[in-house]
Design an enzyme around this catalytic site. Structure first.
Site, PDB file in Angstrom:
ATOM      1  N   ASP A  21       0.838  -1.181   0.000  1.00  0.00           N
ATOM      2  CA  ASP A  21       0.000   0.000   0.000  1.00  0.00           C
ATOM      3  C   ASP A  21       0.887   1.251   0.000  1.00  0.00           C
ATOM      4  O   ASP A  21       2.015   1.196  -0.496  1.00  0.00           O
ATOM      5  CB  ASP A  21      -0.951  -0.019   1.202  1.00  0.00           C
ATOM      6  CG  ASP A  21      -2.292   0.625   0.904  1.00  0.00           C
ATOM      7  OD1 ASP A  21      -2.312   1.836   0.609  1.00  0.00           O
ATOM      8  OD2 ASP A  21      -3.323  -0.065   0.972  1.00  0.00           O
TER       9      ASP A  21
ATOM     10  N   HIS B 211      -3.978   6.178   2.983  1.00  0.00           N
ATOM     11  CA  HIS B 211      -4.689   4.979   2.540  1.00  0.00           C
ATOM     12  C   HIS B 211      -4.120   3.722   3.189  1.00  0.00           C
ATOM     13  O   HIS B 211      -4.860   2.852   3.678  1.00  0.00           O
ATOM     14  CB  HIS B 211      -4.592   4.899   1.011  1.00  0.00           C
ATOM     15  CG  HIS B 211      -5.359   3.796   0.373  1.00  0.00           C
ATOM     16  ND1 HIS B 211      -4.818   2.552   0.143  1.00  0.00           N
ATOM     17  CD2 HIS B 211      -6.619   3.747  -0.119  1.00  0.00           C
ATOM     18  CE1 HIS B 211      -5.704   1.783  -0.473  1.00  0.00           C
ATOM     19  NE2 HIS B 211      -6.814   2.482  -0.634  1.00  0.00           N
TER      20      HIS B 211
ATOM     21  N   SER C 141     -11.150  -1.030  -1.332  1.00  0.00           N
ATOM     22  CA  SER C 141      -9.965  -0.929  -0.477  1.00  0.00           C
ATOM     23  C   SER C 141     -10.263  -1.449   0.923  1.00  0.00           C
ATOM     24  O   SER C 141      -9.418  -2.093   1.555  1.00  0.00           O
ATOM     25  CB  SER C 141      -9.509   0.533  -0.372  1.00  0.00           C
ATOM     26  OG  SER C 141      -8.970   1.001  -1.567  1.00  0.00           O
TER      27      SER C 141
END
Length: 474
Positions: free
Chosen positions: A177, A225, A405
């Site tokens: 990520d 994120h 996600s």
């Protein structure tokens, strides 16, 4: 479409190719870096026997505003300086493709509060609750997706009893990520910082996978994120003092004691390239990861196929995001790559009320799915309105996590719990790929195991106490 150089597959170790490119472009004109080695004699399920090959990242081969695929073809046109040099040097080029730069669309639709723009630093760390706009479903309370009426991840954790920490600590998960927040309360207990890596161009330290935000942009809300998906995967126990979490004192992640290798493949705005994905997957394989969780994806690639096949043949369970789109807009709505490959489990979305994460009101973000030929190797997990840890806000966890996600790490956590329960049995399989490829058909087995508990085989039938044989899907 932009490219960050070219990806070239050559037979052998690539040294002849490196010499040829220096001859064609000058010693300082290009940089050649190996990113993936396919060993000689590989004979796994995904790869035919070979004499060995190497994928190389070559910088500065694509110039100007031309389409990067046109640039790749031009390099190999007979008579070009590149083709002539590589041919004369005996550099056997098998494939060449652009290293496409991509960006993962994970943010809420335009106009969502607080939006992707700049906010005051204090506002970034203000709790945001669930959002039912656009006909999105809301769940009952905090961390609802872990509960018995939904994923049953909390129940599966409890099923491991006093051995939860001991068993989960034997499971290695690679998390690909944007990196992680070293100081957030949800940071996993067993985050393996010794094996952390960054493959993002420009990062000062390749052995630091923490998320970096450029100076002056710390007030951007829609960043972090990786911090958020990592919390869903293996987030630590909350202490009951988090703002607006009403005394919640439990683990926020599905597999909290798993050993997690953080691998940074995208920058703070979730921009990545094919080569960073390939290198991240290969780093996971070389360091013994049994499970890979990647909440992003995009275009297909021959280099990506080779990386996936090597990981699969090594026995790695790969789950990646199916992709997101905006309802009513001309955006791709089918599953993206690498989730689209059959050897990867696609993480799709299901909402709190049981509806698919699709068919929402424009322009709400929703999840990708299909084609039907892929859905046998796809699985839904709960999203939107799930927990979402906020980077640089040490104790803040919002409840507006969305997109596929959010679904991806929940499925990876389920696989980790399954492996923690059945770990001693998996060595009975003669080939590593058989664990996930044949014994555990993920789209069916994980669902049945969670619903039936660890006393059931993966096809949902009672095991009759036969816990000494590997669970199988029929």
């Amino acid at each position: 479409m932009a490219a960050g150089g070219m990806l070239v597959k050559v037979r052998g170790d690539g040294r002849a190719f490196a010499m040829a490119t220096q001859q064609a472009f000058g010693a300082g004109g290009v940089e050649v870096k190996p990113i993936l080695t396919i060993p000689a004699g590989v004979t796994g399920m995904g790869l035919a026997p070979s004499s060995g090959a190497t994928w190389l990242h070559v910088s500065a081969l694509s110039q100007g505003e031309e389409n990067p695929w046109d640039a790749a073809h031009q390099l190999m046109v007979p008579g070009s300086s590149f083709a002539a040099a590589t041919g004369a040097a005996g550099a056997d080029v098998e494939l060449i493709e652009p290293d496409i730069e991509q960006r993962w669309p994970w943010q809420q639709e335009a106009g969502a509060v607080p939006g992707p723009g700049l906010t005051e630093a204090a506002d970034r760390c203000t709790f945001i609750d669930q959002d039912g706009k656009g006909t999105k479903a809301e769940g009952p309370g905090f961390a609802w997706s872990l509960n018995d009426a939904f994923s049953e991840l909390a129940k599966a954790r409890a099923g491991l009893g006093v051995d939860l920490e001991k068993k989960l600590n034997q499971v290695i998960i690679a998390h690909l990520d944007t990196g992680y927040d070293p100081h957030h309360v949800t940071r996993p207990i067993n985050l393996d910082t010794k094996l952390q890596r960054s493959f993002v161009d420009g990062d000062p330290d390749p052995h630091d996978a923490s998320d970096h935000t450029p100076d002056g942009l710390g007030a951007v809300r829609n960043r972090g994120h990786g911090t958020a998906t990592l919390a869903l995967l293996a987030g630590n126990r909350l202490d009951g003092t988090l703002p607006d979490w009403s005394g919640f004192k439990d683990f926020i992640g599905g597999a909290p004691f798993a050993r997690v290798i953080p691998i940074r493949i995208a920058n703070w705005v979730v921009r990545f390239t094919t080569s960073t994905m390939v290198q991240g997957i290969e780093h996971a394989r070389q360091n013994g990861a049994q499970i890979l969780s990647m909440s992003m994806g995009g275009l297909t690639s021959a280099a990506l196929v080779d990386a996936i096949n090597l990981a699969y043949d090594a026995g790695m369970f790969l789950v990646t995001a199916a992709g997101n789109n905006l309802a009513g807009r001309l955006t791709p709505k089918s599953i993206v790559f690498p989730a689209r490959y059959r050897r990867v489990l696609a993480a799709c979305g299901v909402m709190a009320d049981g509806r698919a994460y699709a068919g929402l009101a424009p322009p709400t973000m929703q999840g990708n799915y299909g084609p039907s030929s892929k859905m046998a190797t796809a699985l839904g997990a709960y999203t939107p309105n799930v927990a979402w840890a906020i980077i640089d806000c040490g104790k803040m966890v919002d409840m507006n996590g969305a997109g596929t996600s959010s679904a991806t790490p929940q499925i990876a956590a389920a696989a980790a719990l399954w492996l923690a329960e059945h770990g001693p049995l998996v060595a009975q399989y003669p080939e590593p790929w058989m664990l996930w490829g044949e014994a555990l058909r993920p789209a069916e087995c994980l669902f049945h195991w969670l619903r039936g508990g660890s006393d059931r085989t993966c096809d949902g039938r009672q095991s009759s106490g036969r816990r000494g044989t590997p669970p199988r899907c029929i």
